[in-house]
Scaffold this motif. Structure first.
Motif, PDB file in Angstrom:
ATOM      1  N   LYS A  27     -10.599   5.932 -27.772  1.00 16.25           N
ATOM      2  CA  LYS A  27     -10.464   4.513 -28.097  1.00 16.25           C
ATOM      3  C   LYS A  27      -9.942   4.337 -29.533  1.00 16.25           C
ATOM      4  O   LYS A  27      -8.979   3.599 -29.777  1.00 16.25           O
ATOM      5  N   ASN A  28     -10.599   5.054 -30.475  1.00  8.16           N
ATOM      6  CA  ASN A  28     -10.196   4.917 -31.876  1.00  8.16           C
ATOM      7  C   ASN A  28      -8.761   5.385 -32.111  1.00  8.16           C
ATOM      8  O   ASN A  28      -7.996   4.753 -32.844  1.00  8.16           O
ATOM      9  N   THR A  29      -8.405   6.499 -31.476  1.00  7.41           N
ATOM     10  CA  THR A  29      -7.041   7.011 -31.621  1.00  7.41           C
ATOM     11  C   THR A  29      -6.017   5.989 -31.145  1.00  7.41           C
ATOM     12  O   THR A  29      -5.031   5.707 -31.825  1.00  7.41           O
ATOM     13  N   LEU A  30      -6.292   5.403 -29.948  1.00  8.53           N
ATOM     14  CA  LEU A  30      -5.336   4.444 -29.396  1.00  8.53           C
ATOM     15  C   LEU A  30      -5.225   3.201 -30.272  1.00  8.53           C
ATOM     16  O   LEU A  30      -4.125   2.709 -30.528  1.00  8.53           O
ATOM     17  N   ILE A  31      -6.384   2.713 -30.755  1.00  7.74           N
ATOM     18  CA  ILE A  31      -6.346   1.519 -31.614  1.00  7.74           C
ATOM     19  C   ILE A  31      -5.556   1.810 -32.888  1.00  7.74           C
ATOM     20  O   ILE A  31      -4.662   1.046 -33.282  1.00  7.74           O
ATOM     21  N   LEU A  32      -5.861   2.950 -33.512  1.00 13.43           N
ATOM     22  CA  LEU A  32      -5.171   3.298 -34.763  1.00 13.43           C
ATOM     23  C   LEU A  32      -3.667   3.457 -34.529  1.00 13.43           C
ATOM     24  O   LEU A  32      -2.850   2.922 -35.289  1.00 13.43           O
ATOM     25  N   ALA A  33      -3.308   4.155 -33.431  1.00 14.52           N
ATOM     26  CA  ALA A  33      -1.884   4.377 -33.163  1.00 14.52           C
ATOM     27  C   ALA A  33      -1.177   3.054 -32.899  1.00 14.52           C
ATOM     28  O   ALA A  33      -0.077   2.806 -33.407  1.00 14.52           O
ATOM     29  N   LEU A  34      -1.829   2.179 -32.126  1.00 15.99           N
ATOM     30  CA  LEU A  34      -1.202   0.913 -31.771  1.00 15.99           C
ATOM     31  C   LEU A  34      -1.044   0.011 -32.998  1.00 15.99           C
ATOM     32  O   LEU A  34       0.051  -0.484 -33.288  1.00 15.99           O
ATOM     33  N   VAL A  35      -2.153  -0.166 -33.737  1.00 11.24           N
ATOM     34  CA  VAL A  35      -2.092  -1.036 -34.925  1.00 11.24           C
ATOM     35  C   VAL A  35      -1.100  -0.457 -35.937  1.00 11.24           C
ATOM     36  O   VAL A  35      -0.280  -1.185 -36.508  1.00 11.24           O
ATOM     37  N   GLY A  36      -1.178   0.854 -36.141  1.00  8.85           N
ATOM     38  CA  GLY A  36      -0.268   1.502 -37.097  1.00  8.85           C
ATOM     39  C   GLY A  36       1.184   1.327 -36.694  1.00  8.85           C
ATOM     40  O   GLY A  36       2.042   1.036 -37.531  1.00  8.85           O
ATOM     41  N   THR A  37       1.478   1.459 -35.395  1.00 11.93           N
ATOM     42  CA  THR A  37       2.866   1.328 -34.945  1.00 11.93           C
ATOM     43  C   THR A  37       3.345  -0.112 -35.095  1.00 11.93           C
ATOM     44  O   THR A  37       4.466  -0.356 -35.557  1.00 11.93           O
ATOM     45  N   VAL A  38       2.483  -1.063 -34.714  1.00 14.56           N
ATOM     46  CA  VAL A  38       2.891  -2.471 -34.807  1.00 14.56           C
ATOM     47  C   VAL A  38       3.138  -2.858 -36.265  1.00 14.56           C
ATOM     48  O   VAL A  38       4.188  -3.422 -36.607  1.00 14.56           O
ATOM     49  N   LEU A  39       2.171  -2.529 -37.144  1.00 12.09           N
ATOM     50  CA  LEU A  39       2.361  -2.863 -38.562  1.00 12.09           C
ATOM     51  C   LEU A  39       3.556  -2.099 -39.128  1.00 12.09           C
ATOM     52  O   LEU A  39       4.326  -2.631 -39.934  1.00 12.09           O
ATOM     53  N   GLY A  40       3.711  -0.848 -38.701  1.00 10.75           N
ATOM     54  CA  GLY A  40       4.860  -0.056 -39.146  1.00 10.75           C
ATOM     55  C   GLY A  40       6.170  -0.711 -38.748  1.00 10.75           C
ATOM     56  O   GLY A  40       7.126  -0.746 -39.521  1.00 10.75           O
ATOM     57  N   CYS A  41       6.195  -1.278 -37.518  1.00 12.83           N
ATOM     58  CA  CYS A  41       7.403  -1.970 -37.067  1.00 12.83           C
ATOM     59  C   CYS A  41       7.666  -3.193 -37.939  1.00 12.83           C
ATOM     60  O   CYS A  41       8.814  -3.480 -38.287  1.00 12.83           O
ATOM     61  N   VAL A  42       6.602  -3.918 -38.270  1.00 18.35           N
ATOM     62  CA  VAL A  42       6.771  -5.105 -39.122  1.00 18.35           C
ATOM     63  C   VAL A  42       7.378  -4.682 -40.464  1.00 18.35           C
ATOM     64  O   VAL A  42       8.353  -5.281 -40.940  1.00 18.35           O
TER      65      VAL A  42
END
Lengths: 316, 245
Positions: A27-42
């Protein structure tokens, strides 16, 4: 075979004891990867847009100076964060801040630190991807947008970026999948991700290989699901491959674009008036053909007799 | 004497050391239908692109209702909203449907409501015969249809002048007719048009003024009858005989 059944048993044993901590790690890995990717895209999109603001010789010198400065800063950011390992960046941010500020500045949680590091790292890669995505959009699109009076920001947000986003979707997917795996380095600052669940389980049970097998299967499942979802999203973005005609186009007669192309024409079989005229037309043609045949025959016989006569003459 | 919309004074443009436009003087009055003809590379398209500021002129001035739009502090985006442009390669927005293409400028640039913009767009899409295709995307329609949508998109902005940059040059021969027909109709409605074209029949029959450009200068300018009937310059006559073949 023996080994495999042993492995299976060990995994069952591990899962019984540490199953919850593995799942929490997922769960933590997926949340971190998702949030990190979205913010990274921004971050990437911001850099991409700032990087492509055009300036001409007619612009005031201050504007030109700032635009050039922005480009240089982005360049440095990209090179530094693309060129160093994420594991060291995590250490630098998490331990460096309190070190330099005598403990007055520090991340309140490993979550904040992990998200900042992953986002900034992803942003550095995405900045280049977005730049590539923007370049790949036909310059004519920009000209078309400018010609109707759009400003740079409007051109970007309504015309170029939507197309660039579609073009770099595979890259974003790539980055997300890389993030799912590479967030495992965040164990260095004590982030409770999937890989740190492995370290905890192994530390207590000494079942190194069975736990690694669980990890392998877990990561592969996450990435496979992710790439399936990304494909599906890309398809969604492409939109429908067909469209509905609202009425008939009076100017073109392109084959295959009508649902009912013969409407109200003499070829319209549903139009009784047209059917009658078609029948009349067919009858007229038949009569003509017969007439022509009759005339043709007569002409033929005449021609035949003439040639016969000619031959006879030649014979003489 | 009709109102002058655009006045171009001593306009020059060079790409590096290559001087493409030399000292062009030129006016566009309200209601003018002007054809710009000339060989490839004579600077016709560059002139049009300079007028729309897609290229920055090297020197000279462009007066729009008497105001120089090349001066510091002028707003090119605002100016472009009043000067429509139809491109050789259509440049429809690929991420939008036909209808959205004609709406987006009205909503975001002219700040019209979506409803008004839609109604206005439909009016012009009907005029160019593209109303049936409002839900199609640019990749799904033919070249001639794309160009008609592009014309509708430009018209929906209610421009004062409409610039055409070789609107039929990228089209298959059988599609040229439909676009020219739309342009003929437009010319009859009294909209101000500046058309760079290789369609001599269009220049002769539809336009009220013909400009012949040669090697970056306006070589001759006059009514279609003057240019096509009795050209004064030998270059013009030679160019036209090449077209008659």
């Amino acid at each position: 075979m023996n080994k495999f059944s042993q492995l299976g048993l060990d995994i069952v044993k591990l899962w019984g004891k540490y199953g919850n901590s593995y799942l929490l790690g997922v769960k933590n890995t997926l949340i971190l990867a998702l949030v990190g990717t979205v913010l990274g895209c921004v971050i990437g999109f911001l850099c991409g847009v700032l990087n492509t603001i055009p300036y001409t010789r007619n612009d005031p010198p201050l504007k030109r100076f700032f635009l050039r400065l922005i480009r240089i800063l982005i360049r440095i950011y990209v090179e530094v964060f693309r060129g160093t390992p994420m594991v060291l960046q995590a250490v630098f941010f998490y331990y460096g801040l309190p070190y330099f500020s005598n403990n007055s500045l520090r991340f309140s949680s490993v979550w904040a630190a992990a998200i900042v590091v992953v986002s900034i790292n992803t942003g550095a890669y995405m900045a280049e991807s977005v730049r590539g995505g923007i370049i790949s959009v036909d310059p004519g699109q920009t000209e078309g947008a400018k010609a109707i009076g759009m400003t740079h920001v409007q051109t970007m947000s309504y015309v170029i970026l939507p197309q660039a986003l579609r073009n770099i979707m595979p890259q974003i997917g790539n980055n997300f999948i890389i993030n799912v795996k590479d967030t495992s380095v965040m164990f260095i600052i004590g982030f409770p991700d999937f890989f740190s669940a492995h370290r905890a389980a192994v530390g207590a049970s000494y079942l190194y290989f069975p736990s690694a097998t669980v990890e392998m299967a877990g990561y592969l499942t996450m990435t496979l699901v992710a790439s399936f979802l990304l494909r599906w999203m890309e398809k969604k973005m492409d939109g429908s491959s067909s469209y509905e005609l609202v009425q008939v186009d009076p100017l073109t007669m392109t084959a295959g674009t009508y649902s009912f192309p013969d409407h109200a024409t003499p070829f319209d079989e549903r139009n009784p008036e047209a059917v009658k005229s078609m029948q009349r037309e067919a009858l007229r043609r038949q009569v003509e053909r017969e007439e022509a045949e009759r005339l043709g025959k007569r002409a033929e016989t005449r021609r035949d007799s003439e040639t016969m006569a000619g031959r006879k003459e030649a014979d003489r | 004497m009709s109102e002058t919309i655009l006045q171009i004074n001593h306009l020059s443009k060079s790409f590096g050391s290559n001087l493409v436009l030399r000292d062009i003087d030129f006016t566009v009055d309200k209601g003018d239908v002007i054809s710009v003809i000339g060989a490839s590379g004579s600077g016709k398209s560059t002139l049009l692109r300079c007028i729309n500021l897609l290229e920055t002129p090297t020197s000279g001035e462009i007066l729009y209702h008497g105001k120089n739009i090349l001066a510091h502090g002028s707003n090119p985006a605002q100016y472009r909203a009043h000067v429509g442009m139809v491109f050789q390669s259509f440049n429809l927005f690929n991420n939008m449907t036909v209808l959205e293409n004609c709406i987006t400028g009205q909503v975001h640039v002219l700040k019209r409501s979506r409803n008004d913009a839609e109604k206005h767009a439909m009016e012009f899409l009907e005029k160019v015969g593209m109303a049936p295709y409002i839900n199609a995307r640019p990749r799904q329609i033919s070249g001639g249809q794309k160009q008609r949508v592009a014309i509708a998109r430009a018209l929906a902005m209610d421009p004062e002048v409409l610039l055409f940059d070789e609107p039929t040059s990228a089209l298959d021969p059988e599609m040229v007719g439909e676009v020219l027909q739309v342009m003929r109709r437009l010319a009859e409605t009294g909209i101000t048009m500046l058309v760079v074209t290789h369609e001599m029949a269009f220049a002769r029959d539809v336009s009220r003024r013909v400009v012949y450009m040669n090697q970056g200068v306006i070589c001759e300018e006059g009514s279609p009858d003057e240019i096509f009937g009795s050209p004064k310059k030998p270059e013009t006559a030679e160019f036209l005989t090449r077209f008659r073949g």
